[in-house]
Design a protein around this motif. Structure first.
Motif, PDB file in Angstrom:
ATOM      1  N   CYS A   1      14.611  33.428  19.687  1.00  0.00           N
ATOM      2  CA  CYS A   1      14.290  34.507  19.935  1.00  0.00           C
ATOM      3  C   CYS A   1      15.639  35.354  20.328  1.00  0.00           C
ATOM      4  O   CYS A   1      15.414  36.960  20.512  1.00  0.00           O
ATOM      5  CB  CYS A   1      13.211  34.566  20.877  1.00  0.00           C
TER       6      CYS A   1
ATOM      7  N   GLU B   1      12.635  36.364  28.590  1.00  0.00           N
ATOM      8  CA  GLU B   1      12.868  35.062  29.041  1.00  0.00           C
ATOM      9  C   GLU B   1      12.691  34.144  27.686  1.00  0.00           C
ATOM     10  O   GLU B   1      13.104  32.954  27.615  1.00  0.00           O
ATOM     11  CB  GLU B   1      11.819  34.201  30.074  1.00  0.00           C
ATOM     12  N   TRP B   2      11.857  34.795  26.550  1.00  0.00           N
ATOM     13  CA  TRP B   2      11.644  33.922  25.516  1.00  0.00           C
ATOM     14  C   TRP B   2      12.748  33.041  24.966  1.00  0.00           C
ATOM     15  O   TRP B   2      12.550  31.729  24.695  1.00  0.00           O
ATOM     16  CB  TRP B   2      11.140  34.608  24.374  1.00  0.00           C
TER      17      TRP B   2
ATOM     18  N   GLN C   1       8.727  38.229  27.705  1.00  0.00           N
ATOM     19  CA  GLN C   1       9.791  38.614  26.385  1.00  0.00           C
ATOM     20  C   GLN C   1      11.148  38.413  26.872  1.00  0.00           C
ATOM     21  O   GLN C   1      11.797  37.895  25.897  1.00  0.00           O
ATOM     22  CB  GLN C   1       9.602  40.053  26.011  1.00  0.00           C
TER      23      GLN C   1
ATOM     24  N   VAL D   1       7.183  33.592  31.904  1.00  0.00           N
ATOM     25  CA  VAL D   1       8.156  33.368  30.595  1.00  0.00           C
ATOM     26  C   VAL D   1       7.575  34.579  29.577  1.00  0.00           C
ATOM     27  O   VAL D   1       6.972  34.457  28.657  1.00  0.00           O
ATOM     28  CB  VAL D   1       7.609  32.153  29.750  1.00  0.00           C
TER      29      VAL D   1
ATOM     30  N   HIS E   1      -2.933  34.879  22.538  1.00  0.00           N
ATOM     31  CA  HIS E   1      -1.917  36.038  22.441  1.00  0.00           C
ATOM     32  C   HIS E   1      -2.442  37.005  21.513  1.00  0.00           C
ATOM     33  O   HIS E   1      -2.023  38.083  21.653  1.00  0.00           O
ATOM     34  CB  HIS E   1      -0.774  35.161  21.778  1.00  0.00           C
TER      35      HIS E   1
ATOM     36  N   THR F   1       6.705  36.482  17.687  1.00  0.00           N
ATOM     37  CA  THR F   1       6.227  35.684  18.718  1.00  0.00           C
ATOM     38  C   THR F   1       6.902  34.166  18.803  1.00  0.00           C
ATOM     39  O   THR F   1       7.651  33.986  17.830  1.00  0.00           O
ATOM     40  CB  THR F   1       4.665  35.349  18.606  1.00  0.00           C
ATOM     41  N   PRO F   2       7.250  33.940  19.795  1.00  0.00           N
ATOM     42  CA  PRO F   2       7.740  32.471  19.750  1.00  0.00           C
ATOM     43  C   PRO F   2       7.256  31.447  18.976  1.00  0.00           C
ATOM     44  O   PRO F   2       5.856  31.652  18.773  1.00  0.00           O
ATOM     45  CB  PRO F   2       7.767  32.120  21.419  1.00  0.00           C
TER      46      PRO F   2
ATOM     47  N   TYR G   1      13.823  29.520  26.273  1.00  0.00           N
ATOM     48  CA  TYR G   1      12.928  28.362  25.937  1.00  0.00           C
ATOM     49  C   TYR G   1      12.867  28.457  24.329  1.00  0.00           C
ATOM     50  O   TYR G   1      12.698  27.209  23.993  1.00  0.00           O
ATOM     51  CB  TYR G   1      11.675  28.553  26.359  1.00  0.00           C
TER      52      TYR G   1
ATOM     53  N   TRP H   1       4.034  30.730  27.023  1.00  0.00           N
ATOM     54  CA  TRP H   1       4.907  32.038  26.817  1.00  0.00           C
ATOM     55  C   TRP H   1       3.842  33.371  27.156  1.00  0.00           C
ATOM     56  O   TRP H   1       2.692  33.168  26.733  1.00  0.00           O
ATOM     57  CB  TRP H   1       5.637  32.255  25.829  1.00  0.00           C
ATOM     58  N   THR H   2       4.407  34.211  27.590  1.00  0.00           N
ATOM     59  CA  THR H   2       3.366  35.679  27.546  1.00  0.00           C
ATOM     60  C   THR H   2       4.308  36.745  27.314  1.00  0.00           C
ATOM     61  O   THR H   2       5.322  36.695  26.798  1.00  0.00           O
ATOM     62  CB  THR H   2       3.123  35.910  29.061  1.00  0.00           C
TER      63      THR H   2
END
Ligand SMILES: *[C@@H]1O[C@H](CO)[C@@H](O)[C@H](O)[C@H]1NC(C)=O
Ligand SMILES: *[C@@H]1O[C@H](CO)[C@@H](O)[C@H](O)[C@H]1NC(C)=O
Length: 394
Positions: A46, A38-39, A36, A34, A90, A225-226, A42, A28-29
């Motif tokens: 979120c 799209e979090w 924010q 992936v 991150h 964060t995820p 997955y 994730w980024t």
């Protein structure tokens, strides 16, 4: 049909395996594939209804007088063992020793780690996760703790309600260098690439915090964060911490989110999540808006001194009036009596207000003696004889 069934079963197994390893392996980024938005595809949490960060609208916060000042425990006893500083791709993370904790919450929370979030555009261009009345700060420090009264360790606690307590500290830029932050910033060059780790001298973690730990905002939220677990009791301090523009620049430009063996270097910037809807939640404040905003300790001191001066002034005036009345009464009596033995001058002298220049103690004492002498002289010789002489000691 059989082969199709087997295919579907295999697909399902494969999907499950991916999901089970998601938290660790999905790259994730903040922006990108992936990113924010799209979090939640997955990491389902979120997309929950109690996410962090949030925008604190101060007029909509609720004052809770039960919110006690937070007390860092053992933050300043860092010991001699070095801290580990880690670039996880991150953010930059410092692991904290387990004897550090935080008091002032319903349970005892043990410190785990601290890390930072920042932007890319220098001062006043955003970088903090939480915002206050829609305004970002330049960066944000998070000190993460887990509920060690209810749970055995961080990995268990992070998935449980009331499992974590995070302190949020907003960072702004000013003219002065914040030496406490150099304990981190001076070593970023050793962990420029993701997965790099360095040991750094231990330091007083409390020196990173604002001075006023009594005024903060409190709400229930999540990891920012995820996997975004909704397990965090948030405390966002009202007082912001200041670093210099040069320090912010170092934070924003020294680290990469890419590993050292990756051909394309990616700067680690803008690692902050946008604010999330508050939904049903209330943000509480440990201080009431009016009294908190207007009165600093300096102002309180000024008010106390002002009131004291006022009282003293009033006392002086009252005393002066009383004396004046007494003087005129006596003067009147004496003029009527026309007494020759005690002149009106003596009465005038005794009731005269203290002379203008301030006198030192010995001089004051001398003056009192003089007064006594004049007084006894005017009253008569017999008083002088009656007074005990200090020279004759048995
Ligand atoms: C945390 O505690 C749980 C429950 O006692 C245990 O199963 C798990 O292995 C522990 N995890 C770590 C990282 O110590
Ligand atoms: C957080 O949620 C708990 C229930 O899990 C509740 O008792 C508590 O008052 C909430 N705290 C805040 C600050 O909203």
């Amino acid at each position: 049909m059989d082969s199709l069934g087997l295919f579907i079963l295999l697909m399902l197994l494969c999907f499950q395996w991916t999901a089970a390893h998601a938290a660790d392996e999905i790259p994730w980024t903040y922006k990108g594939l992936v990113g924010q938005t799209e979090w939640s595809d997955y990491f389902p949490e979120c997309g929950g209804t109690s996410q962090s960060p949030v925008d604190v609208v101060t007029t909509q916060t609720k004052y809770d007088p039960g919110l006690m000042p937070l007390t860092p425990l053992g933050y300043d006893q860092h010991g001699n063992r070095p801290f580990s500083l880690y670039n996880n791709g991150h953010t930059a993370v410092i692991e904290l020793p387990e004897w550090m904790g935080i008091g002032g919450l319903p349970w005892l929370f043990t410190a785990v780690q601290l890390h930072l979030h920042w932007g890319s555009g220098g001062p006043s261009q955003g970088g903090s996760e939480h915002t206050i009345n829609g305004l970002s700060a330049d960066a944000e420090l998070h000190v993460v703790h887990y509920n060690s009264e209810l749970y055995p360790n961080m990995s268990t606690a992070m998935m449980k309600r009331d499992g974590l307590a995070v302190l949020g500290i907003l960072i702004v830029t000013g003219e002065e260098t914040n030496l406490a932050f150099n304990n981190i910033l001076n070593y970023l060059s050793r962990i420029r690439h993701a997965d790099q780790k360095a040991f750094i001298p231990a330091f007083d973690v409390q020196s990173l915090l604002p001075k006023d730990l009594g005024r903060y905002y409190r709400y229930n939220g999540s990891l920012t964060t995820p996997p975004c677990y909704q397990s965090v009791i948030w405390s966002l301090f009202h007082e912001r911490v200041q670093i210099s523009k040069a320090q912010l620049l170092r934070l924003e430009t020294l680290l990469y989110s890419s590993k050292s063996d990756e051909p394309d270097r990616m700067l680690l910037q803008d690692n902050y999540r946008t604010t999330q809807p508050l939904n049903h939640r209330v943000v509480f404040s440990s201080f009431s808006a009016e009294s908190g905003k207007e009165l600093s300790s300096g102002e309180v001191t000024a008010i106390v001194i002002g009131v004291m001066c006022g009282c003293v002034g009033l006392a002086v005036i009252v005393r002066f009036i009383v004396k004046t009345i007494r003087f005129f009464t006596l003067l009147h009596l004496e003029t009527v009596a026309v007494n020759s033995s005690t002149s009106s001058w003596d009465v005038l002298h005794n009731n005269r207000p203290a002379p203008m220049p301030r006198l030192k103690e010995p001089e004051k004492a001398k003056e009192i003696k003089l007064d006594v002498a004049l007084n006894s002289a005017s009253v008569g010789e017999k008083k002088e004889e009656a007074s005990p002489s200090p020279q004759t000691e048995p």
